[in-house]
Write a protein that holds these residues in place. Structure first.
Motif, PDB file in Angstrom:
ATOM      1  N   ALA A 290      10.290  -8.240   2.824  1.00 12.36           N
ATOM      2  CA  ALA A 290       9.080  -8.453   3.614  1.00 12.36           C
ATOM      3  C   ALA A 290       8.149  -7.253   3.504  1.00 12.36           C
ATOM      4  O   ALA A 290       6.920  -7.408   3.442  1.00 12.36           O
ATOM      5  CB  ALA A 290       9.457  -8.707   5.074  1.00 12.36           C
ATOM      6  N   CYS A 291       8.704  -6.054   3.476  1.00  9.75           N
ATOM      7  CA  CYS A 291       7.888  -4.845   3.350  1.00  9.75           C
ATOM      8  C   CYS A 291       7.221  -4.787   1.978  1.00  9.75           C
ATOM      9  O   CYS A 291       6.051  -4.413   1.850  1.00  9.75           O
ATOM     10  CB  CYS A 291       8.771  -3.616   3.568  1.00  9.75           C
ATOM     11  SG  CYS A 291       7.858  -2.073   3.727  1.00  9.75           S
ATOM     12  N   HIS A 292       7.970  -5.170   0.963  1.00 11.52           N
ATOM     13  CA  HIS A 292       7.446  -5.218  -0.406  1.00 11.52           C
ATOM     14  C   HIS A 292       6.248  -6.170  -0.497  1.00 11.52           C
ATOM     15  O   HIS A 292       5.190  -5.835  -1.047  1.00 11.52           O
ATOM     16  CB  HIS A 292       8.578  -5.679  -1.335  1.00 11.52           C
ATOM     17  CG  HIS A 292       8.273  -5.599  -2.781  1.00 11.52           C
ATOM     18  ND1 HIS A 292       9.103  -6.148  -3.734  1.00 11.52           N
ATOM     19  CD2 HIS A 292       7.236  -5.055  -3.468  1.00 11.52           C
ATOM     20  CE1 HIS A 292       8.590  -5.933  -4.938  1.00 11.52           C
ATOM     21  NE2 HIS A 292       7.462  -5.285  -4.798  1.00 11.52           N
ATOM     22  N   GLU A 293       6.405  -7.339   0.075  1.00 14.66           N
ATOM     23  CA  GLU A 293       5.325  -8.328   0.084  1.00 14.66           C
ATOM     24  C   GLU A 293       4.111  -7.834   0.859  1.00 14.66           C
ATOM     25  O   GLU A 293       2.959  -8.024   0.442  1.00 14.66           O
ATOM     26  CB  GLU A 293       5.816  -9.643   0.683  1.00 14.66           C
ATOM     27  CG  GLU A 293       6.685 -10.463  -0.248  1.00 14.66           C
ATOM     28  CD  GLU A 293       6.880 -11.862   0.292  1.00 14.66           C
ATOM     29  OE1 GLU A 293       6.784 -12.824  -0.492  1.00 14.66           O
ATOM     30  OE2 GLU A 293       7.121 -11.997   1.511  1.00 14.66           O
ATOM     31  N   LEU A 294       4.364  -7.198   2.007  1.00  8.68           N
ATOM     32  CA  LEU A 294       3.266  -6.693   2.823  1.00  8.68           C
ATOM     33  C   LEU A 294       2.464  -5.653   2.054  1.00  8.68           C
ATOM     34  O   LEU A 294       1.224  -5.649   2.119  1.00  8.68           O
ATOM     35  CB  LEU A 294       3.813  -6.083   4.123  1.00  8.68           C
ATOM     36  CG  LEU A 294       2.778  -5.405   5.024  1.00  8.68           C
ATOM     37  CD1 LEU A 294       1.737  -6.407   5.516  1.00  8.68           C
ATOM     38  CD2 LEU A 294       3.468  -4.713   6.212  1.00  8.68           C
ATOM     39  N   PHE A 295       3.133  -4.769   1.352  1.00 12.70           N
ATOM     40  CA  PHE A 295       2.430  -3.734   0.588  1.00 12.70           C
ATOM     41  C   PHE A 295       1.476  -4.375  -0.416  1.00 12.70           C
ATOM     42  O   PHE A 295       0.299  -3.999  -0.502  1.00 12.70           O
ATOM     43  CB  PHE A 295       3.432  -2.830  -0.130  1.00 12.70           C
ATOM     44  CG  PHE A 295       2.791  -1.735  -0.923  1.00 12.70           C
ATOM     45  CD1 PHE A 295       2.471  -0.525  -0.338  1.00 12.70           C
ATOM     46  CD2 PHE A 295       2.494  -1.910  -2.273  1.00 12.70           C
ATOM     47  CE1 PHE A 295       1.856   0.492  -1.067  1.00 12.70           C
ATOM     48  CE2 PHE A 295       1.884  -0.907  -3.017  1.00 12.70           C
ATOM     49  CZ  PHE A 295       1.564   0.296  -2.412  1.00 12.70           C
ATOM     50  N   CYS A 296       1.971  -5.329  -1.171  1.00 12.03           N
ATOM     51  CA  CYS A 296       1.132  -5.977  -2.177  1.00 12.03           C
ATOM     52  C   CYS A 296      -0.052  -6.700  -1.529  1.00 12.03           C
ATOM     53  O   CYS A 296      -1.184  -6.642  -2.035  1.00 12.03           O
ATOM     54  CB  CYS A 296       1.958  -6.963  -2.995  1.00 12.03           C
ATOM     55  SG  CYS A 296       3.267  -6.183  -3.984  1.00 12.03           S
ATOM     56  N   ARG A 297       0.203  -7.363  -0.418  1.00  8.97           N
ATOM     57  CA  ARG A 297      -0.871  -8.087   0.262  1.00  8.97           C
ATOM     58  C   ARG A 297      -1.932  -7.138   0.801  1.00  8.97           C
ATOM     59  O   ARG A 297      -3.128  -7.393   0.680  1.00  8.97           O
ATOM     60  CB  ARG A 297      -0.291  -8.928   1.398  1.00  8.97           C
ATOM     61  CG  ARG A 297      -1.342  -9.820   2.067  1.00  8.97           C
ATOM     62  CD  ARG A 297      -0.754 -10.759   3.074  1.00  8.97           C
ATOM     63  NE  ARG A 297      -0.412 -10.113   4.326  1.00  8.97           N
ATOM     64  CZ  ARG A 297       0.835  -9.906   4.750  1.00  8.97           C
ATOM     65  NH1 ARG A 297       1.860 -10.306   4.017  1.00  8.97           N
ATOM     66  NH2 ARG A 297       1.061  -9.304   5.904  1.00  8.97           N
ATOM     67  N   ARG A 298      -1.516  -6.019   1.380  1.00  7.77           N
ATOM     68  CA  ARG A 298      -2.481  -5.092   1.961  1.00  7.77           C
ATOM     69  C   ARG A 298      -3.332  -4.408   0.891  1.00  7.77           C
ATOM     70  O   ARG A 298      -4.520  -4.155   1.104  1.00  7.77           O
ATOM     71  CB  ARG A 298      -1.747  -4.039   2.810  1.00  7.77           C
ATOM     72  CG  ARG A 298      -1.108  -4.607   4.059  1.00  7.77           C
ATOM     73  CD  ARG A 298      -2.141  -5.198   5.017  1.00  7.77           C
ATOM     74  NE  ARG A 298      -2.971  -4.141   5.596  1.00  7.77           N
ATOM     75  CZ  ARG A 298      -4.293  -4.209   5.696  1.00  7.77           C
ATOM     76  NH1 ARG A 298      -4.966  -5.269   5.235  1.00  7.77           N
ATOM     77  NH2 ARG A 298      -4.978  -3.210   6.238  1.00  7.77           N
TER      78      ARG A 298
END
Length: 320
Positions: free
Chosen positions: A6-14
């Motif tokens: 989830a953190c990995h995905e959040l980084f890419c999205r932000r």
């Protein structure tokens, strides 16, 4: 959803959101394009441009890398952040990462982890001897001094190894992620604290040449996204851990503290290890001395202000 993913995905999205979609990073799951313990190698060699991984997995290349994640009897999450961003930690670690061909951005922290799942109780140092345990980083070397047979396995390999009896114990993260992987179905004794990972970080690692070629704006966006993700993950772990722990206990998990004997032996072994590694590796000694000065000062300060308050509230809250 696994909190690390989830953190990995959040980084890419932000990163995408902060650049109005002009800068896109595509997340891939564990093992999709690079095996679990080879992420930093692939990034440093340029096979992929960036990835998400704890630096401690690669301590065999340089034990100093472990300070990028966590080392035994180290810093809390707040103390880690202050070392990295106010105490000079990122500056002193920069060349350590650069020698591996990467630029590292702190982007995840779990807070205090648990001490692992065991098939049987371990009450003394003698009972630790001969146990085959999945444990990563310098903690494995410390455990080795206690007679444990340490093994470093990628997260996806832990459950089958524990299920088949290849290992007798395993540490991973904490109640929420451990519950997701089902360790409680195989080993019922859940130990605490995770003295080797009080507040482990993971990094977004970027190929050094690719990083140097990025526009200054994109570099700042990635750094900002990393900071946001680091603190978001801390909040997420703190929120998800209590109910997950209650569910585990309700289904038969038995909590056990490491005995004072084991904790004392582990602390002594850790100090011995730092001395040995410092004698072998001048860079390790330099970073350790810098880090340890910060640790001592923070420990003294927290003992007065933070710990005294936490101890009082813990007792007062349990009183009827």
């Amino acid at each position: 959803m696994d909190t690390q993913w989830a953190c990995h995905e959040l980084f890419c999205r932000r990163v995408s959101e902060m650049t109005d979609g002009a800068f896109q990073l595509v997340p891939f799951g564990p093992g999709e394009i690079v095996p679990g313990l080879q992420v930093m190698d692939a990034i440093g060699q340029g096979s992929v441009e960036c990835g998400f991984t704890p630096a401690t997995f690669y301590y065999g290349k340089d034990p100093t890398l472990a300070f990028g994640t966590a080392v035994p009897f180290g810093l809390s999450s707040r103390q880690t952040w202050s070392w990295l961003y106010e105490g000079g930690g990122r500056e002193i670690m920069r060349d350590v990462y650069r020698d591996q061909g990467v630029h590292a951005i702190p982007a995840n922290n779990t807070g205090a982890q648990m001490g692992g799942w065991f098939r049987r109780e371990v009450r003394t140092q003698e009972e630790m001897k001969g146990i085959k345990m999945r444990i990563a980083g310098l903690a494995g070397l410390v455990m080795g001094k206690l007679g444990v047979i340490a093994q470093q396995l990628a997260p996806g390999d832990i459950y089958p190894a524990l299920e088949r009896g290849v290992i007798d114990a395993a540490e991973y993260i904490g109640p929420y992620d451990d519950e997701k992987l089902g360790f409680n179905r195989i080993a019922k004794f859940y130990y605490y604290p995770g003295w080797w990972e009080w507040a482990p970080s993971a990094d977004i690692m970027v190929n050094a040449k690719a990083w140097d070629a990025l526009p200054a704006q994109y570099k700042q966006v990635m750094e900002t996204a990393g900071a946001e993700c680091w603190h978001w993950s801390m909040a997420r772990f703190d929120e998800l851990a209590p109910p997950a722990m209650r569910r585990l206990i309700a289904t038969g998990t038995q909590l056990r503290p490491y005995s004072r004997e084991i904790m004392g032996a582990a602390y002594k072994a850790s100090k011995e290890l730092y001395g040995e590694l410092g004698d072998q590796n001048p860079r390790f000694r330099k970073v350790w001395e810098h880090w340890n000065k910060h640790r001592i000062e923070q420990t003294q300060w927290f003992r007065v202000a933070e710990d005294s308050m936490a101890n009082f509230v813990a007792v007062a809250t349990t009183q009827r």
